[in-house]
Design an enzyme around this catalytic site. Structure first.
Site, short mmCIF file in Angstrom:
data_model
loop_
_atom_site.label_atom_id
_atom_site.label_comp_id
_atom_site.label_asym_id
_atom_site.label_seq_id
_atom_site.Cartn_x
_atom_site.Cartn_y
_atom_site.Cartn_z
N ARG A 146 0.66 -1.36 0.03
CA ARG A 146 0.08 -0.19 0.07
C ARG A 146 0.99 1.41 0.03
NH1 ARG A 146 -2.70 0.38 5.27
NH2 ARG A 146 -1.11 2.22 5.56
N GLU A 171 5.30 6.95 2.43
CA GLU A 171 5.82 5.64 2.47
C GLU A 171 5.12 4.67 1.65
OE1 GLU A 171 6.01 4.38 6.56
OE2 GLU A 171 3.49 4.08 6.68
N ASN A 189 4.26 0.50 2.13
CA ASN A 189 4.15 -0.44 3.21
C ASN A 189 3.86 -1.79 2.36
OD1 ASN A 189 3.15 1.17 5.81
ND2 ASN A 189 1.90 1.78 3.93
N SER A 204 -2.81 -2.98 6.10
CA SER A 204 -4.09 -3.28 6.51
C SER A 204 -5.36 -2.36 6.20
CB SER A 204 -4.15 -3.39 8.02
OG SER A 204 -3.71 -1.90 8.37
N LYS A 246 12.75 2.53 5.31
CA LYS A 246 12.77 4.08 4.90
C LYS A 246 14.12 4.11 4.30
CE LYS A 246 8.91 4.55 7.15
NZ LYS A 246 8.54 3.28 7.15
N LYS A 262 12.66 9.76 10.37
CA LYS A 262 11.80 8.39 10.27
C LYS A 262 12.88 7.27 10.59
CE LYS A 262 8.07 9.28 6.89
NZ LYS A 262 7.61 8.75 5.70
N GLU A 271 7.79 -0.13 10.72
CA GLU A 271 6.26 -0.10 9.95
C GLU A 271 5.25 -0.08 11.06
OE1 GLU A 271 5.65 0.20 6.77
OE2 GLU A 271 7.58 -0.13 6.26
N GLY A 272 3.95 0.29 10.74
CA GLY A 272 2.80 0.25 11.62
C GLY A 272 2.53 1.45 12.47
N ARG A 306 -7.58 7.51 5.14
CA ARG A 306 -7.45 7.84 6.86
C ARG A 306 -7.37 9.29 7.01
NH1 ARG A 306 -2.75 4.10 7.51
NH2 ARG A 306 -2.19 5.06 5.63
#
Length: 474
Positions: free
Chosen positions: A125, A144, A146, A151, A305, A364, A368-369, A450
């Site tokens: 994603r 970024e 992923n 998710s 990254k 950064k 992830e997450g 989001r």
């Protein structure tokens, strides 16, 4: 970038009524998460947080994000196959970042033994914000990509229906009819199903590798159900189950509880806290197997990254995607400024610049997450502490993207209804399947919007900061 509901935002009784209906609609549609109190039980659930109203997204930037996704799929796949590029790019990082180093060691070991896997599945994603430049014109800038456990493809499939209902209740039926249908869970399942088919065993299963704490289970079930609908068996296992019961036969076929596993779909394994010694051993077992891993460890490393920062260097994209000048141009147009903190004059200079003007940048780590990035004063303090240490090479610096905020209501269980100044992040899901050297599937599989209040610098839905949203194209 105003959406056409400025009038509604001031009508408090209408907002109260719409919010009450919206929560019921979310429960009805299955926009659900387990609760913090009972994260592994489905007998008490609540709605996943979401915006009351869909957010305005410039249609040209939305189309640009979709148009570049197949290019990003090709790029991630090319990086995963380029051992020399990964080795060179991550050389400084693996000296100081133990997590990336351990992933890299497994990658090298598997290559030395000879890859047993011949079918490769990528589900990624790519996330963007709309940067308002000096003249106020919004531009698409990548945050970024992923490459593991991307998710909310399931829950976002169900969110547009809720927003459509809200708009109708607020007397905006025409606008409701303009919301785009969106079902990433079908696209993700198609990719998994294709990889399962190419693996070539009708009796083999797809294994979802899942976390110990599974609040976001319904998001995964959306994809899982699409596979069951195609008569593909799905099992759900944790790393510790793999450690205790996983095995390889002489042909490196992976077995769990006596069942052959065709595809391992990771929804776990992306942060250091996911691993103890047993879990690392389980990960190595999975990587050595013939099963299609989504992602294989090289593809996970492609999402770091440090790789993202290296891609912004002149000439890098051209070397990774030779003969694809148009793809390179589309990808490069989405890059924000990215800077290396490697030891040496270049790194010293950019560290000093960031310490002097921390609000220009985001710091950064290789994680992830969500919820890991550093901003403002915190960024300055950390950089001052590590500016002369090799530890700084475990981070990259990126220009801070400045989107135009808009007003919306963020609906969260047990939270008061209040209007917030918000910014949004658009994600495009990509799916590809490669068999040997042949790309057999490469597509954009849907989107995720989001939104969060501007006082929260970092973090996604799972981190409890952002909420699910639906784009309203303007």
């Amino acid at each position: 970038m105003a959406a056409p509901w400025e009038d509604v935002l001031r009508d408090e009784p209408a907002i109260q009524e719409a919010a009450s209906m919206a929560v019921d609609a979310a429960l009805l549609e299955g926009v659900l998460m387990r609760t913090e109190g009972e994260p592994n039980a489905s007998d008490v659930v609540n709605y996943a947080p979401f915006t009351l109203l869909p957010s305005a997204v410039p249609s040209a930037l939305f189309e640009q994000a979709y148009a570049v996704q197949q290019d990003f799929n090709l790029l991630v796949d090319a990086i995963s196959q380029n051992k020399e590029f990964l080795e060179r790019t991550l050389a400084s990082t693996i000296k100081v970042d133990d997590f990336t180093a351990r992933l890299f060691r497994i990658h090298v070991q598997v290559l030395e033994e000879g890859l047993a896997q011949s079918v490769f599945l990528g589900i990624n994603r790519s996330d963007y914000m709309f940067d308002c430049g000096v003249d106020g014109t919004p531009a698409l800038k990548q945050i970024e990509i992923n490459t593991i456990a991307a998710s909310f493809g399931g829950l976002t499939s169900r969110t547009a229906a809720v927003h459509g209902q809200v708009l109708k209740v607020l007397g905006k039926s025409k606008e409701a009819s303009r919301l785009l249908p969106n079902n990433p869970s079908i696209g993700l399942a198609l990719g998994i199903a294709k990889a399962w088919e190419l693996y070539g065993s009708q009796s083999a299963v797809v294994m979802f590798l899942v976390e110990e704490v599974q609040r976001n289970i319904f998001d995964q079930r959306c994809v899982e159900n699409e596979l069951w609908n195609r008569n593909i068996r799905v099992i759900r296992k944790r790393f510790r189950d793999v450690f205790e019961k996983g095995s390889l036969d002489d042909a490196k076929r992976l077995y769990m509880d006596g069942q052959e596993v065709a595809v391992v779909y990771y929804r776990e394994g992306y942060v250091p806290t996911n691993y103890d010694q047993q879990n690392w051993e389980a990960r190595l077992l999975l990587e050595r197997s013939r099963a299609v891993k989504c992602p294989d460890i090289a593809t996970q490393l492609a999402g770091t990254k440090k790789v993202q920062q290296e891609l912004s260097r002149p000439g890098t994209l051209e070397r990774l995607l030779p003969g694809r000048a148009e793809a390179v141009a589309r990808i490069r147009a989405t890059f924000a400024g990215l800077y290396s903190l490697d030891m040496g004059e270049e790194g010293d200079k950019i560290a000093a610049t960031a310490i002097a003007d921390p609000d220009r940048f985001v710091l950064k780590p290789q994680r992830e997450g969500g919820g890991n990035n550093l901003y403002g004063e915190e960024l300055r303090q950390v950089l001052e502490k590590i500016r002369d240490s090799p530890e700084r090479t475990s981070y990259i610096l990126m220009d801070k993207i400045k989107p135009q905020p808009a007003m919306n209501y963020l609906l969260r269980a047990h939270s008061p209804l209040q209007v917030s100044e918000c910014i949004s992040e658009l994600g495009i899901f990509g799916v590809y399947v490669r068999q040997g050297k042949e790309m057999v599937m490469n597509k954009a599989a849907g989107h995720l919007l989001r939104t969060k209040a501007i006082e929260h610098a970092d973090g996604g839905v799972a981190a409890g900061v952002a909420v699910l949203d639906t784009p309203y194209l303007v």
